[in-house]
Scaffold this active site. Structure first.
Site, mmCIF file in Angstrom:
data_model
loop_
_atom_site.group_PDB
_atom_site.id
_atom_site.type_symbol
_atom_site.label_atom_id
_atom_site.label_comp_id
_atom_site.label_asym_id
_atom_site.label_seq_id
_atom_site.Cartn_x
_atom_site.Cartn_y
_atom_site.Cartn_z
ATOM 1 N N ALA A 65 -12.143 3.898 12.786
ATOM 2 C CA ALA A 65 -13.411 3.223 12.483
ATOM 3 C C ALA A 65 -13.924 3.756 11.153
ATOM 4 C CB ALA A 65 -14.422 3.505 13.589
ATOM 5 N N GLY A 108 -9.735 4.622 15.746
ATOM 6 C CA GLY A 108 -9.822 3.201 16.077
ATOM 7 C C GLY A 108 -8.526 2.453 15.777
ATOM 8 N N GLU A 111 -6.577 2.970 18.776
ATOM 9 C CA GLU A 111 -7.183 2.184 19.866
ATOM 10 C C GLU A 111 -6.873 0.696 19.711
ATOM 11 O OE1 GLU A 111 -10.834 4.273 18.897
ATOM 12 O OE2 GLU A 111 -11.113 4.653 21.031
ATOM 13 N N GLU A 131 -10.795 12.054 16.415
ATOM 14 C CA GLU A 131 -12.266 12.035 16.428
ATOM 15 C C GLU A 131 -12.873 13.415 16.686
ATOM 16 O OE1 GLU A 131 -10.312 9.799 17.914
ATOM 17 O OE2 GLU A 131 -11.104 7.776 17.596
HETATM 18 N N1 CAA Z 1 -13.378 5.748 7.429
HETATM 19 C C1 CAA Z 1 -13.806 5.588 6.144
HETATM 20 N N2 CAA Z 1 -13.042 5.901 5.085
HETATM 21 C C2 CAA Z 1 -11.817 6.405 5.334
HETATM 22 C C3 CAA Z 1 -11.318 6.601 6.628
HETATM 23 C C4 CAA Z 1 -12.164 6.231 7.714
HETATM 24 N N3 CAA Z 1 -11.785 6.357 8.991
HETATM 25 N N4 CAA Z 1 -10.081 7.120 6.545
HETATM 26 C C5 CAA Z 1 -9.807 7.254 5.226
HETATM 27 N N5 CAA Z 1 -10.845 6.805 4.490
HETATM 28 C C6 CAA Z 1 -10.949 6.758 3.041
HETATM 29 C C7 CAA Z 1 -11.175 8.146 2.444
HETATM 30 O O1 CAA Z 1 -12.558 8.503 2.488
HETATM 31 C C8 CAA Z 1 -10.656 7.934 1.027
HETATM 32 O O2 CAA Z 1 -11.651 7.263 0.284
HETATM 33 P P1 CAA Z 1 -11.950 7.747 -1.244
HETATM 34 O O3 CAA Z 1 -10.664 7.470 -1.987
HETATM 35 O O4 CAA Z 1 -13.083 6.863 -1.658
HETATM 36 O O5 CAA Z 1 -12.275 9.202 -1.189
HETATM 37 C C9 CAA Z 1 -9.507 6.951 1.216
HETATM 38 O O6 CAA Z 1 -9.696 6.335 2.490
HETATM 39 C C10 CAA Z 1 -8.146 7.637 1.250
HETATM 40 O O7 CAA Z 1 -8.206 8.665 2.227
HETATM 41 P P2 CAA Z 1 -7.876 10.213 1.887
HETATM 42 O O8 CAA Z 1 -8.178 10.517 0.464
HETATM 43 O O9 CAA Z 1 -8.556 11.045 2.919
HETATM 44 O O10 CAA Z 1 -6.293 10.184 2.087
HETATM 45 P P3 CAA Z 1 -5.360 11.394 2.566
HETATM 46 O O11 CAA Z 1 -3.963 10.901 2.439
HETATM 47 O O12 CAA Z 1 -5.766 12.673 1.913
HETATM 48 O O13 CAA Z 1 -5.709 11.557 4.155
HETATM 49 C C11 CAA Z 1 -6.102 10.775 6.392
HETATM 50 C C12 CAA Z 1 -5.439 10.523 5.026
HETATM 51 C C13 CAA Z 1 -5.509 12.028 7.042
HETATM 52 C C14 CAA Z 1 -5.874 9.566 7.265
HETATM 53 C C15 CAA Z 1 -7.624 11.011 6.177
HETATM 54 O O14 CAA Z 1 -8.131 9.947 5.378
HETATM 55 C C16 CAA Z 1 -8.425 11.041 7.437
HETATM 56 O O15 CAA Z 1 -8.428 12.050 8.127
HETATM 57 N N6 CAA Z 1 -9.135 9.931 7.777
HETATM 58 C C17 CAA Z 1 -10.011 9.885 8.910
HETATM 59 C C18 CAA Z 1 -9.254 9.729 10.194
HETATM 60 C C19 CAA Z 1 -10.226 9.744 11.358
HETATM 61 O O16 CAA Z 1 -10.911 10.721 11.599
HETATM 62 N N7 CAA Z 1 -10.297 8.620 12.097
HETATM 63 C C20 CAA Z 1 -11.198 8.467 13.198
HETATM 64 C C21 CAA Z 1 -12.453 7.746 12.760
HETATM 65 S S1 CAA Z 1 -13.697 7.651 14.036
HETATM 66 C C22 CAA Z 1 -13.137 6.468 15.091
HETATM 67 O O17 CAA Z 1 -12.140 5.827 14.860
HETATM 68 C C23 CAA Z 1 -13.970 6.241 16.315
HETATM 69 C C24 CAA Z 1 -13.430 5.254 17.272
HETATM 70 O O18 CAA Z 1 -13.146 5.582 18.389
HETATM 71 C C25 CAA Z 1 -13.279 3.847 16.931
#
Ligand code: CAA
Length: 257
Positions: A65, A108, A111, A131
């Site tokens: 998400a 998400g 999911e 998460e």
């Molecule tokens: N939401 C918003 N933006 C996101 C995102 C997310 N879930 N995942 C990645 N992005 C964005 C980053 O902020 C980044 O944006 P900028 O270039 O503007 O800084 C861009 O995508 C590229 O990401 P990274 O620079 O972080 O890329 P990376 O290769 O270093 O890392 C990753 C990749 C490990 C996937 C890392 O992006 C990450 O940990 N993302 C979040 C994953 C996460 O926690 N997901 C769960 C979200 S909550 C949820 O999903 C609740 C639910 O139950 C529905």
């Protein structure tokens, strides 16, 4: 119908939906999910479509998400907005949905994959529910569908550590159908989709419904419980800290408040 965050094509009975926010690894914002669900429902009514394939790109199916969209919300705002209610409609789509995944399949994204009926994955796929690292938990069915799919102990490990598993491990646990080289993961999914599209459509839909009855027992209740817990976590300092830390690209400092 035109879409901003997804691409939609129909070919040989297969409705192909491509998640299309590559700059943010296909983070699933509210608008994208609404477009996805609307597209599925529209094509569910279209007799020329027999099967769906949902895909992303090689680097990311979806990294969860959209964190930026919800980071500053309060628990009350989350509860009133109930942004995950729209996800429930995916379970009511009557035609089979195949996920063609590669790269990050997180939160998400995982999911959404588990809401599909079959999964073809590239060798570079990483699947997880991270998460916990944001100070929250899954809110779109992750605790329920993962526990159903891989069993309690593996689900606990994935959910409580937030660490992803590889495609081959996911295959071993029955979370996905097939692991194939990255060059062909979408082709393989489309091939499977076309095979199913050539089957008698009424029987196909009835089989899907019957299988959902077999695996869906207690799912709605569990999903409702999970969702309320997810929204409630927005009353915690750890949620604010976890999401702010992600956006500011630093390590979170959780205090248990
Ligand atoms: N939401 C918003 N933006 C996101 C995102 C997310 N879930 N995942 C990645 N992005 C964005 C980053 O902020 C980044 O944006 P900028 O270039 O503007 O800084 C861009 O995508 C590229 O990401 P990274 O620079 O972080 O890329 P990376 O290769 O270093 O890392 C990753 C990749 C490990 C996937 C890392 O992006 C990450 O940990 N993302 C979040 C994953 C996460 O926690 N997901 C769960 C979200 S909550 C949820 O999903 C609740 C639910 O139950 C529905």
């Amino acid at each position: 119908m035109t879409y901003t965050h997804i691409l939609v094509t129909i070919d040989q009975g297969v409705g192909l939906i491509t998640l299309n926010r590559p700059k943010v690894l296909n983070a699933l914002n509210t608008e994208l999910i609404e477009e996805l669900v609307n597209a599925l429902e529209k094509m569910d009514r279209d007799e020329s479509v027999r099967v769906f394939v949902i895909t992303g790109n090689e680097r990311a199916f979806a990294a969860g998400a959209d964190i930026g969209e919800m980071a500053n919300e309060t628990a009350i705002q989350m509860l009133l907005k109930d942004q995950f209610a729209v996800w429930d409609r995916i379970a009511h789509v009557s035609k089979p949905i195949i996920a063609a995944v590669s790269g990050f399949v997180l939160g998400g994204g995982c999911e959404l994959m588990m809401s599909c009926d079959m999964v073809i994955a590239s060798e570079s796929t990483k699947i997880g529910q991270p998460e916990i690292k944001l100070g929250v938990m899954p809110g779109a069915g992750g605790t329920q569908r993962l526990a159903h799919a891989v069993g309690k102990v593996k689900a606990m490990e994935m959910l409580l550590t937030g660490e992803p598993i590889t495609a081959s491990e996911a295959l071993r646990y029955g979370l996905i159908n097939r692991v194939v080289p990255i060059e062909v993961y979408l082709d393989e999914a489309l091939k499977l989709a076309r095979q199913i599209a050539s089957q008698p459509p009424i029987a196909v839909q009835m089989i899907k419904k019957a299988v959902h009855k077999a695996v869906g027992h207690g799912l709605d209740e569990g999903i409702a419980y999970e969702r309320n817990c997810f929204y409630l976590l927005f009353a915690s300092e750890d949620q604010t800290e976890g999401m702010q830390a992600f956006m500011n690209k630093r390590k979170p400092n959780f205090t248990g408040r």
